[in-house]
Design a protein around this motif. Structure first.
Motif, short mmCIF file in Angstrom:
data_model
loop_
_atom_site.label_atom_id
_atom_site.label_comp_id
_atom_site.label_asym_id
_atom_site.label_seq_id
_atom_site.Cartn_x
_atom_site.Cartn_y
_atom_site.Cartn_z
N ALA A 444 7.43 6.63 6.82
CA ALA A 444 8.30 5.46 6.99
C ALA A 444 7.48 4.18 7.18
N LYS A 445 6.38 4.31 7.93
CA LYS A 445 5.54 3.13 8.18
C LYS A 445 4.97 2.59 6.87
N ASP A 446 4.49 3.52 6.03
CA ASP A 446 3.90 3.10 4.76
C ASP A 446 4.98 2.50 3.84
N ALA A 447 6.16 3.15 3.82
CA ALA A 447 7.25 2.66 2.98
C ALA A 447 7.69 1.26 3.42
N LYS A 448 7.75 1.10 4.73
CA LYS A 448 8.16 -0.21 5.29
C LYS A 448 7.13 -1.27 4.94
N THR A 449 5.85 -0.89 5.07
CA THR A 449 4.77 -1.84 4.75
C THR A 449 4.83 -2.23 3.29
N LYS A 450 5.22 -1.27 2.44
CA LYS A 450 5.30 -1.58 1.00
C LYS A 450 6.66 -2.19 0.65
N LYS A 451 7.40 -2.53 1.69
CA LYS A 451 8.66 -3.28 1.56
C LYS A 451 9.72 -2.53 0.77
N ASP A 452 9.77 -1.20 0.93
CA ASP A 452 10.83 -0.40 0.30
C ASP A 452 12.14 -0.71 1.03
#
Lengths: 456, 293
Positions: A444-452
């Motif tokens: 989730a952290k990575d997805a959030k960072t990639k602005k998903d």
């Protein structure tokens, strides 16, 4: 004073001369630069069908990672020259920097005629595949290719432009994750390949009683611990769960088979079926232990066999492969790691490049390639290979449909800590549920960072 | 050249160096105070959006962040204490007129010049639970109960890493202490001897107070080095087993390697503030003691 001065002058001269010599030596050394090139030399040999031969000689620029050009490529390159293809290979480093270099080349429209790259990653690395590459769906080589077996592995995933499909032709052999076992250990103890988890535990018990290590864990190289849970998690139909996890509609904590894999990893340790120094032992140690019969089994990809061929030539035939029996039925399968992709970039040479791809993917050329290179062919009908007994065992199972392609690449975001979390689980710092929860958090952290938007 | 130019031309010579320093150090350092509060994920600095304290919240919520802080403190305290005590002991010993003094000084300083990666690889082999030299030596002496999983036991790993750091860097402290010892006037010792002071009294009342500036230097160098620890951890354990030997700077590295630049910048800013505050407080404390002594 004069002597001292002349010594200094002499020393300075020597330094300057050495710098000049070094500079001269380095000046023409392409191997040290980010990219290198060499050309295939024509030979008389010829095996490919004439239909793929261009009307006149064409020069094609091929771009790919340095280590992807091995003996199989060399054999094909020589044969291709006899078919009118003069290949100029440009190699980039096998690192992120190499990937960046390729991406930059495409961003600046400085594209090669043939690109060797990771399938399924075109949209995230370059942009919409249809803008850059020729789709392969209607090409003749597809007749020997089972598309359904390679969805989520060699195709490009659905993106905002909706242009999903096969843009990559398979390059290099595929590998599978399996239980690699020492046949001599099994034979000496009169053991059969286990069909159920209870059988597997009985085999472990017998090997342990014989004073050997039943299952080898090379936990110092944490990535190697992932293979066993991967085997458990790669069940047919789980691609849909992966899609839901990618869209934040499901969580890893709901992934029962993944949990079962982690539990099995810990269970084997708790039962004393693994090497005691598993956190200090490496992949290299595991190769030696399995090849020499110090250990009975090792969960690993068949790519390990190329090392065994090099390091333990006398033991190559002692190693076989089987499917880890989690459920003891046909749902236990082998996760397949897909080959790399050969892409035809759109441009002035795209027709000639496509002809080369069709020539490369012809059964004749594939036979030539796999006669000279390890790995399991992705195309049906390839008969000439140099597979080891372990790879042949795996291929038999793959051919029987007991496979699931590239499960691990079905996830869009960061799972790189998985091996570390498995170490945590093995030392009692995390339960399997906590491992899955930590994966959810990282994902989730990575997805959030990639602005998903699904994770905002 | 008029008088004003003659007076100031030297400043002009400083400009290129200062410009480089400004561009390559001051600007990025100051930038950290802003980018720690943004969602920076690539090197498109102008597209970064302000996100308030979000990065700091995520940082504290990250798996193992508190363990990383604890590990950093353990490492800093253990290595600082041992680097000073062993370094001081070696310096006092090697300040004596022995036949092997010069040879021993070289031997004890030697680990400093070795590559950290080479040292880590060597100790990785030495610490191996079955084939490692350390456990084999202990077993040879019949001390099997002391043989441990030095770098795979969660409770031991930070101390094992600290021991390597102390072994490698004590030589620096030793050299600084030696320089300090050799600057102490011999008259003070001669007077003390005449006054009947024994060796311990001389050490406590003469050597230690006059060596305080050196101790202060070694203390701050060790402490700052300890708080910033990274290379020996990644080379020896890669933060493992699991996340058992993760440190603050290792977290910064992980964040940057995963393109979490905003969060990585926030972590390095926190580390910078931690070092600044710790050094300021301890400097104040030690300076007062220096005056008292």
């Amino acid at each position: 004073m004069r002597g001292l001065l002349s010594k200094r002058v002499g020393l300075m001269s020597a330094i300057v001369a050495m710098m000049l010599i070094l500079a001269a030596c380095g000046g023409n050394n392409n191997a040290a630069s980010p990219s290198t090139s060499d050309s295939a030399k024509p030979t008389a040999s010829s095996t490919a069908s004439a239909s793929n031969q261009p009307a006149e000689r064409v020069k094609l620029k091929v771009l790919g990672h340095a280590s992807w050009f091995k003996s199989g490529w060399d054999a094909v390159a020589k044969d291709a020259a006899a078919h009118g293809f003069d290949l100029e290979v440009e190699k980039v480093p096998d690192t992120d920097a190499g990937n960046d270099l390729i991406k930059t080349r495409f961003a600046t429209k400085d594209t090669p005629d043939i690109l060797l790259f990771f399938p399924g990653s075109i949209f995230s690395n370059m942009g919409p595949p249809a803008d850059y590459f020729v789709k392969q769906e209607d090409q003749p080589w597809m007749d020997n290719f089972d598309k359904s077996a390679w969805v989520r592995a060699l195709d490009e995933k659905e993106n905002v432009n909706g242009d999903r499909g096969f843009y990559a032709a398979p390059y290099w052999g595929s590998n599978v994750s399996a239980v690699l076992y020492n046949k001599k250990v099994f034979e000496s103890l009169n053991l059969q390949i286990p069909k159920t988890y209870a059988d597997f535990l009985a085999v472990c018990e017998a090997i342990k009683k014989a004073g050997k290590i039943p299952v080898y864990y090379s936990g110092k190289d944490s990535w190697t611990l992932q293979l066993l849970p991967f085997d458990a998690a790669s069940k047919k139909g789980y691609g849909e769960l992966a899609d839901k996890i990618n869209k934040n509609q499901a969580k890893f904590t709901q992934y029962d088979n993944m949990k079962k894999g982690i539990e099995t990893l810990v269970d084997l340790k708790n039962k004393g079926f693994i090497n005691k120094t598993f956190l200090s032992d490496t992949y290299d140690n595991a190769e030696k232990a399995l090849a020499t019969g110090e250990a009975g089994m090792y969960h690993m990809g068949t790519w390990m066999m190329s090392d065994i061929v090099t390091k333990f030539q006398d033991n190559v035939n002692d190693i076989g492969a089987f499917i880890m029996p989690f459920d003891g039925d046909d749902t236990d399968i082998l996760p397949v790691f897909a080959p790399y992709g050969m892409f035809v970039p759109k441009g002035k040479n795209q027709d000639a490049a496509q002809k080369f791809v069709n020539y490369f993917e012809s059964i004749e050329t594939q036979n030539l390639y796999f006669e000279n290179e390890g790995g399991i062919p992705a195309l049906n009908g390839v008969t000439k290979t140099k597979l080891t007994p372990a790879e042949l065992d795996a291929k038999t199972l793959v051919d029987a449909g007991r496979k699931f392609a590239n499960w691990q690449y079905g996830f869009d975001y960061d799972l790189s800590n998985f091996g570390v979390y498995l170490q945590d689980a093995l030392v009692g710092n995390k339960t399997p549920d906590q491992v899955l929860a930590a994966m959810d958090k990282d994902f989730a952290k990575d997805a959030k960072t990639k602005k998903d938007p699904n994770f905002q | 050249m008029n008088k004003l130019m003659r007076k100031n031309y030297t400043y002009g010579m400083l400009v290129p160096g200062l410009l480089l320093f400004l561009v390559l150090f001051i600007t990025p350092s100051m930038g950290a105070f802003y980018y720690a509060f943004t969602d920076l994920t690539d090197f498109n600095f102008f597209s970064a959006k302000y996100v308030g304290w979000e990065n700091f919240k995520t940082l504290f919520d990250t798996d193992g962040s508190m363990l990383a802080l604890k590990n950093t403190i353990i490492f800093t305290v253990v290595t600082t204490v041992f680097k000073i005590t062993i370094g001081l002991g070696l310096a006092v010993l090697l300040n004596m007129k022995l036949r092997t003094t010069l040879y021993l000084r070289t031997v004890f300083f030697f680990p400093v010049i070795l590559s950290t990666v080479a040292v880590a690889l060597a100790f990785s082999a030495i610490y191996h639970p079955t084939t490692g030299l350390l456990n084999q030596f202990l077993r040879l002496l019949g001390l099997d109960f002391l043989a441990q999983n030095w770098i795979t036991d969660r409770g031991l790993v930070m101390y094992s890493i600290s021991a390597v750091e102390v072994w490698k860097w004590t030589g620096i402290g030793m050299v600084l202490f030696l320089a300090g010892l050799q600057s102490i006037p011999q008259d003070a010792y001669e007077s003390a001897t005449i006054d009947g002071a024994n060796a311990w009294q001389q050490f406590r009342s003469i050597t230690l107070p006059l060596l305080l500036p050196s101790i202060k230097s070694v203390f701050f160098l060790s402490m700052i080095g300890g708080l910033k620890v990274f290379d020996i951890v990644i080379a020896l354990t890669n933060g493992g087993p699991g996340k058992a030997s993760t440190t603050l700077n290792y977290m910064v590295y992980e964040d940057f390697s995963k393109h979490f630049y905003g969060e990585g910048t926030a972590a390095s800013l926190l580390l910078f503030l931690l070092i600044l505050v710790t050094v300021a407080i301890l400097n104040l404390f030690i300076s007062r003691k220096e005056v008292e002594l």
